[in-house]
Design a protein around this motif. Structure first.
Motif, PDB file in Angstrom:
ATOM      1  N   THR A  28       0.809  -1.217   0.000  1.00 54.64           N
ATOM      2  CA  THR A  28       0.000   0.000   0.000  1.00 54.64           C
ATOM      3  C   THR A  28       0.843   1.268   0.000  1.00 54.64           C
ATOM      4  OG1 THR A  28      -0.116  -0.085   2.420  1.00 54.64           O
ATOM      5  CG2 THR A  28      -1.887  -1.153   1.198  1.00 54.64           C
ATOM      6  N   ARG A  29       2.141   1.161  -0.050  1.00 55.07           N
ATOM      7  CA  ARG A  29       2.991   2.349   0.029  1.00 55.07           C
ATOM      8  C   ARG A  29       3.015   3.087  -1.300  1.00 55.07           C
ATOM      9  NH1 ARG A  29       6.317   4.596   3.569  1.00 55.07           N
ATOM     10  NH2 ARG A  29       8.112   5.780   2.845  1.00 55.07           N
ATOM     11  N   ASP A  30       3.063   4.420  -1.236  1.00 51.66           N
ATOM     12  CA  ASP A  30       3.053   5.257  -2.426  1.00 51.66           C
ATOM     13  C   ASP A  30       4.477   5.582  -2.834  1.00 51.66           C
ATOM     14  OD1 ASP A  30       2.475   6.968  -4.466  1.00 51.66           O
ATOM     15  OD2 ASP A  30       1.970   8.671  -3.169  1.00 51.66           O
ATOM     16  N   TYR A  31       4.862   5.203  -4.057  1.00 44.29           N
ATOM     17  CA  TYR A  31       6.208   5.435  -4.565  1.00 44.29           C
ATOM     18  C   TYR A  31       6.232   6.521  -5.640  1.00 44.29           C
ATOM     19  CZ  TYR A  31       7.244   1.006  -2.313  1.00 44.29           C
ATOM     20  OH  TYR A  31       7.388   0.000  -1.398  1.00 44.29           O
ATOM     21  N   SER A  32       5.128   7.208  -5.823  1.00 47.75           N
ATOM     22  CA  SER A  32       5.048   8.149  -6.933  1.00 47.75           C
ATOM     23  C   SER A  32       6.051   9.279  -6.814  1.00 47.75           C
ATOM     24  CB  SER A  32       3.630   8.724  -7.019  1.00 47.75           C
ATOM     25  OG  SER A  32       3.285   9.360  -5.798  1.00 47.75           O
ATOM     26  N   SER A  33       6.364   9.719  -5.572  1.00 50.33           N
ATOM     27  CA  SER A  33       7.286  10.845  -5.394  1.00 50.33           C
ATOM     28  C   SER A  33       8.676  10.517  -5.885  1.00 50.33           C
ATOM     29  CB  SER A  33       7.337  11.254  -3.920  1.00 50.33           C
ATOM     30  OG  SER A  33       7.818  10.190  -3.139  1.00 50.33           O
ATOM     31  N   VAL A  34       9.052   9.239  -5.835  1.00 53.00           N
ATOM     32  CA  VAL A  34      10.365   8.839  -6.310  1.00 53.00           C
ATOM     33  C   VAL A  34      10.317   8.399  -7.762  1.00 53.00           C
ATOM     34  CG1 VAL A  34      12.250   7.207  -5.982  1.00 53.00           C
ATOM     35  CG2 VAL A  34      11.095   8.180  -4.004  1.00 53.00           C
ATOM     36  N   ASN A  35       9.303   7.609  -8.110  1.00 53.92           N
ATOM     37  CA  ASN A  35       9.224   7.084  -9.469  1.00 53.92           C
ATOM     38  C   ASN A  35       9.098   8.179 -10.513  1.00 53.92           C
ATOM     39  OD1 ASN A  35       9.384   4.542  -8.429  1.00 53.92           O
ATOM     40  ND2 ASN A  35       7.195   4.137  -8.466  1.00 53.92           N
ATOM     41  N   SER A  36       8.467   9.302 -10.135  1.00 52.36           N
ATOM     42  CA  SER A  36       8.297  10.383 -11.094  1.00 52.36           C
ATOM     43  C   SER A  36       9.628  10.999 -11.493  1.00 52.36           C
ATOM     44  CB  SER A  36       7.392  11.462 -10.486  1.00 52.36           C
ATOM     45  OG  SER A  36       7.986  11.997  -9.316  1.00 52.36           O
ATOM     46  N   ARG A  37      10.683  10.766 -10.714  1.00 59.31           N
ATOM     47  CA  ARG A  37      11.986  11.338 -11.013  1.00 59.31           C
ATOM     48  C   ARG A  37      12.829  10.405 -11.884  1.00 59.31           C
ATOM     49  NH1 ARG A  37      13.924  15.329  -7.407  1.00 59.31           N
ATOM     50  NH2 ARG A  37      12.353  16.036  -5.953  1.00 59.31           N
ATOM     51  N   LEU A  38      12.419   9.167 -12.032  1.00 57.51           N
ATOM     52  CA  LEU A  38      13.235   8.197 -12.739  1.00 57.51           C
ATOM     53  C   LEU A  38      12.842   8.138 -14.215  1.00 57.51           C
ATOM     54  CD1 LEU A  38      13.201   5.326 -10.117  1.00 57.51           C
ATOM     55  CD2 LEU A  38      14.977   7.038 -10.494  1.00 57.51           C
ATOM     56  N   PRO A  39      13.799   8.272 -15.133  1.00 61.04           N
ATOM     57  CA  PRO A  39      13.496   8.277 -16.563  1.00 61.04           C
ATOM     58  C   PRO A  39      13.451   6.881 -17.170  1.00 61.04           C
ATOM     59  CG  PRO A  39      15.811   8.734 -16.232  1.00 61.04           C
ATOM     60  CD  PRO A  39      15.211   8.566 -14.844  1.00 61.04           C
ATOM     61  N   TYR A  40      13.216   5.866 -16.349  1.00 63.44           N
ATOM     62  CA  TYR A  40      13.226   4.491 -16.832  1.00 63.44           C
ATOM     63  C   TYR A  40      12.297   3.669 -15.948  1.00 63.44           C
ATOM     64  CZ  TYR A  40      16.530   4.489 -13.014  1.00 63.44           C
ATOM     65  OH  TYR A  40      17.130   4.692 -11.801  1.00 63.44           O
ATOM     66  N   PRO A  41      11.826   2.515 -16.398  1.00 53.92           N
ATOM     67  CA  PRO A  41      10.960   1.668 -15.578  1.00 53.92           C
ATOM     68  C   PRO A  41      11.685   1.205 -14.316  1.00 53.92           C
ATOM     69  CG  PRO A  41      10.887   0.994 -17.873  1.00 53.92           C
ATOM     70  CD  PRO A  41      11.998   1.990 -17.755  1.00 53.92           C
ATOM     71  N   GLU A  42      10.916   1.041 -13.281  1.00 56.17           N
ATOM     72  CA  GLU A  42      11.504   0.633 -12.002  1.00 56.17           C
ATOM     73  C   GLU A  42      12.203  -0.721 -12.091  1.00 56.17           C
ATOM     74  OE1 GLU A  42       9.823  -1.070  -7.812  1.00 56.17           O
ATOM     75  OE2 GLU A  42       8.693   0.540  -8.777  1.00 56.17           O
ATOM     76  N   THR A  43      11.671  -1.626 -12.914  1.00 54.67           N
ATOM     77  CA  THR A  43      12.238  -2.970 -13.020  1.00 54.67           C
ATOM     78  C   THR A  43      13.628  -2.973 -13.650  1.00 54.67           C
ATOM     79  OG1 THR A  43      11.069  -3.231 -15.124  1.00 54.67           O
ATOM     80  CG2 THR A  43       9.973  -4.065 -13.134  1.00 54.67           C
ATOM     81  N   LYS A  44      13.997  -1.872 -14.310  1.00 52.12           N
ATOM     82  CA  LYS A  44      15.302  -1.795 -14.956  1.00 52.12           C
ATOM     83  C   LYS A  44      16.263  -0.892 -14.190  1.00 52.12           C
ATOM     84  CE  LYS A  44      13.618  -2.705 -19.627  1.00 52.12           C
ATOM     85  NZ  LYS A  44      13.638  -2.240 -21.049  1.00 52.12           N
ATOM     86  N   LEU A  45      16.005  -0.767 -12.902  1.00 50.02           N
ATOM     87  CA  LEU A  45      16.803   0.146 -12.079  1.00 50.02           C
ATOM     88  C   LEU A  45      18.291  -0.148 -12.178  1.00 50.02           C
ATOM     89  CD1 LEU A  45      17.125   2.264  -9.839  1.00 50.02           C
ATOM     90  CD2 LEU A  45      16.775   0.429  -8.191  1.00 50.02           C
ATOM     91  N   TRP A  46      18.691  -1.406 -11.924  1.00 50.51           N
ATOM     92  CA  TRP A  46      20.115  -1.742 -11.882  1.00 50.51           C
ATOM     93  C   TRP A  46      20.694  -2.068 -13.255  1.00 50.51           C
ATOM     94  CZ3 TRP A  46      22.099  -0.022  -7.746  1.00 50.51           C
ATOM     95  CH2 TRP A  46      21.403  -0.045  -6.554  1.00 50.51           C
ATOM     96  N   GLU A  47      19.845  -2.009 -14.292  1.00 54.51           N
ATOM     97  CA  GLU A  47      20.360  -2.239 -15.634  1.00 54.51           C
ATOM     98  C   GLU A  47      20.904  -0.961 -16.266  1.00 54.51           C
ATOM     99  OE1 GLU A  47      17.478  -4.098 -18.083  1.00 54.51           O
ATOM    100  OE2 GLU A  47      17.029  -5.694 -16.628  1.00 54.51           O
ATOM    101  N   GLN A  48      20.608   0.186 -15.643  1.00 52.88           N
ATOM    102  CA  GLN A  48      21.072   1.457 -16.183  1.00 52.88           C
ATOM    103  C   GLN A  48      22.477   1.738 -15.671  1.00 52.88           C
ATOM    104  OE1 GLN A  48      19.206   2.975 -18.473  1.00 52.88           O
ATOM    105  NE2 GLN A  48      17.899   1.170 -18.212  1.00 52.88           N
ATOM    106  N   ARG A  49      23.458   1.243 -16.377  1.00 53.66           N
ATOM    107  CA  ARG A  49      24.852   1.290 -15.946  1.00 53.66           C
ATOM    108  C   ARG A  49      25.348   2.710 -15.691  1.00 53.66           C
ATOM    109  NH1 ARG A  49      29.694  -1.665 -19.305  1.00 53.66           N
ATOM    110  NH2 ARG A  49      31.461  -0.795 -18.171  1.00 53.66           N
ATOM    111  N   GLU A  50      24.873   3.680 -16.487  1.00 58.44           N
ATOM    112  CA  GLU A  50      25.371   5.033 -16.359  1.00 58.44           C
ATOM    113  C   GLU A  50      24.909   5.713 -15.074  1.00 58.44           C
ATOM    114  OE1 GLU A  50      23.341   3.920 -18.516  1.00 58.44           O
ATOM    115  OE2 GLU A  50      21.555   5.173 -18.739  1.00 58.44           O
TER     116      GLU A  50
END
Length: 518
Positions: free
Chosen positions: A407-429
């Motif tokens: 039930t936790r809201d992640y919108s405040s953080v997810n809105s800052r990410l330019p990529y899907p959450e599932t690919k967080l650690w795939e973005q090497r840069e």
């Protein structure tokens, strides 16, 4: 011929048995060895041999801990008995029988403390360090002030520690914190004094610290001190480099340090309204079991190299000031340190505020829940800020239940990410430190859950400079988690020099076998 060889071996063995290697050591070496003993035990060595009779007089360290005589008390089921009591004399330490009432051990502790004067007068060289554990009557009688003056003026002591021991004994309860440190102005201004430690004192005034130009280390444990007094003490010590404050009273509302010399700050088990640090020289900041508004943490330390923030106290805290449920969460601290909760175009209104606290960081130790999506995102952003990180330690702490997570809201953080959450650690840069600088990583409390697996998998496959990865498995490691963790060993490694160490729990065989007992 055989008999002759046997005789030579027997002769050699007899020579080794008869030689007293310890007695043949130089006095300086013997004094160094004995310096590691408590004062009582050091003086007791005089009865071991004539060679050791006066060696204790030249030790460089003296530790007067009255608790060392507790082992001489009679058993609890015996009211009175005859036990050896150590008396400090001007020439030799000897045993003497004495009847002791086990209902009042304060008498024996006081007896040992009273003989501190004899020991100091009999001692013949300058001291590197001296530690005195005393009862409150030693302070009221003026003994503490007398000891300080003698040790600083006559013994040229470099490290000095005092502990008022009354509060630790149920047989003599006093107020939560000890007696006020009402000492003469500038009493610690000795040229040789470099380190001071006080435990269970009330420090109401900063006058004793006037002109402490050579004091480099100050440690305050369980002390009653106000924010103004602490700030004034730091200002009075022109060359202070290390400050430790643990478990103070509610008088300490804020920790404010404005200094160009302080290199290390350690804060533990404090309930504060804010922390304000401004020092160009600050190289290490340690926060353990703290409670304060995360938004009130303002730090300007462009040369910070070591940052530690955990919720487990390092020292034993008998008062439990800040229970884990009430402590500030490490994720919240990191959010504000990285400006994660502030607008994109945010400009610091406080000139003290550092836009990137972690820019020059070399070592990072934190408590985080890698199974929590929000905290995982925070970790990614923190690593993005770290441009020179060499060592990383993560203590996995499960922060929420499954219902709270769903039930936790992640919108405040997810809105800052330019990529899907599932690919967080795939973005090497995103985390260049993982690719270019990170050398050692330690993950503790590992269970092998899906959320936890993503990060070490990314480290192994993307950490080109990684040399050592340690994974400490939790005690409730499941069979599925064990198999998943072992699967990390088969991943392709970006670094040819990396070594992966899996630290299994004690019940590893029980976990991996199908119900069989080892």
């Amino acid at each position: 011929m055989i008999v002759h060889q046997s005789s030579r071996k027997e002769s050699k063995c007899e020579t080794m048995a008869t030689d007293d290697f310890i007695s043949n050591l130089p006095d300086e070496v013997l004094a160094t060895i004995i310096s590691g003993l408590p004062a009582i035990e050091a003086i007791r060595t005089t009865i071991l041999s004539k060679r050791l009779k006066d060696v204790w007089r030249n030790v460089s360290r003296l530790d007067f801990d009255p608790k060392g005589v507790k082992k001489l008390f009679p058993a609890p089921n015996r009211r009175r008995s005859t036990v050896p009591v150590i008396l400090f004399g001007s020439n030799v330490c000897h045993d003497e029988g004495d009847d002791i009432d086990d209902t009042d051990p304060r008498e024996e502790i006081s007896r040992v403390v009273k003989n501190i004067d004899n020991v100091l007068l009999s001692h013949e060289r300058n001291l590197i360090s001296c530690r005195i554990v005393h009862l409150s009557n030693s302070y009221r009688s003026g003994d503490v002030e007398k000891w300080i003056k003698y040790l600083t003026s006559e013994k040229k002591v470099q490290e000095l520690a005092f502990l008022c021991d009354d509060f630790q004994h149920e047989f003599y309860p006093v107020s939560l914190f000890g007696w006020g440190l009402n000492l003469p102005s500038g009493i610690f201004s000795c040229r040789t004094l470099q380190s001071l430690e006080f435990t269970n004192y009330g420090i109401r005034f900063h006058r004793p610290f006037h002109h402490c130009h050579n004091l480099k280390t100050l440690k305050l444990y369980y002390c009653d001190i106000s924010s103004e007094t602490l700030e004034a003490i730091v200002s009075s010590c022109d060359f202070m480099e290390h400050l430790s404050v643990c478990s103070s009273t509610s008088s300490l509302k804020q920790v404010r340090i404005f200094s160009q010399t302080v290199k290390t700050v350690e804060l533990e088990s404090l309930d504060l309204e804010g922390i304000y640090l401004s020092t160009q020289s600050l190289g290490a900041l340690v926060l353990h079991s703290m409670k304060f508004p995360a938004k009130s943490l303002v730090i300007h330390a462009p040369n910070l190299r070591v940052f530690t923030a955990t919720r487990k106290p390092i020292t034993k805290n008998p008062y439990n000031f800040t229970r884990p449920s009430k402590q500030t969460k490490i994720a919240e601290i990191l959010e504000y340190c990285t400006h994660l909760l502030k607008p994109v175009n945010y400009k610091a209104s406080d000139p003290m505020e550092d836009p990137n606290l972690f820019k020059n960081l070399r070592e990072l130790t934190i408590d985080l829940d890698l199974n929590d999506r929000r905290e995982m995102l925070i970790l990614c952003i923190v690593l993005q800020r770290c441009l020179s990180l060499h060592q990383l330690e993560i203590n996995i702490e499960e922060s929420r239940s499954e219902i709270e997570e769903a039930t936790r809201d992640y919108s405040s953080v997810n809105s800052r990410l330019p990529y899907p959450e599932t690919k967080l650690w795939e973005q090497r840069e995103l985390c260049d430190c993982i690719t270019f600088t990170l050398r050692q990583v330690s993950i503790k409390g590992f269970n092998g859950k899906d959320g936890e697996m993503e990060f070490p998998r990314h480290l192994i496959t993307k950490g080109a400079k990684l040399e050592r990865l340690e994974i400490w498995c939790n005690h409730d490691w499941s069979s599925e988690g064990g198999k998943a963790t072992l699967g990390l060993l088969s991943l392709p490694r970006s670094s040819i020099d990396v070594s992966i160490l899996l630290k299994p729990p004690p019940n590893l065989l029980v976990v991996l076998e199908d119900g069989s007992q080892p």
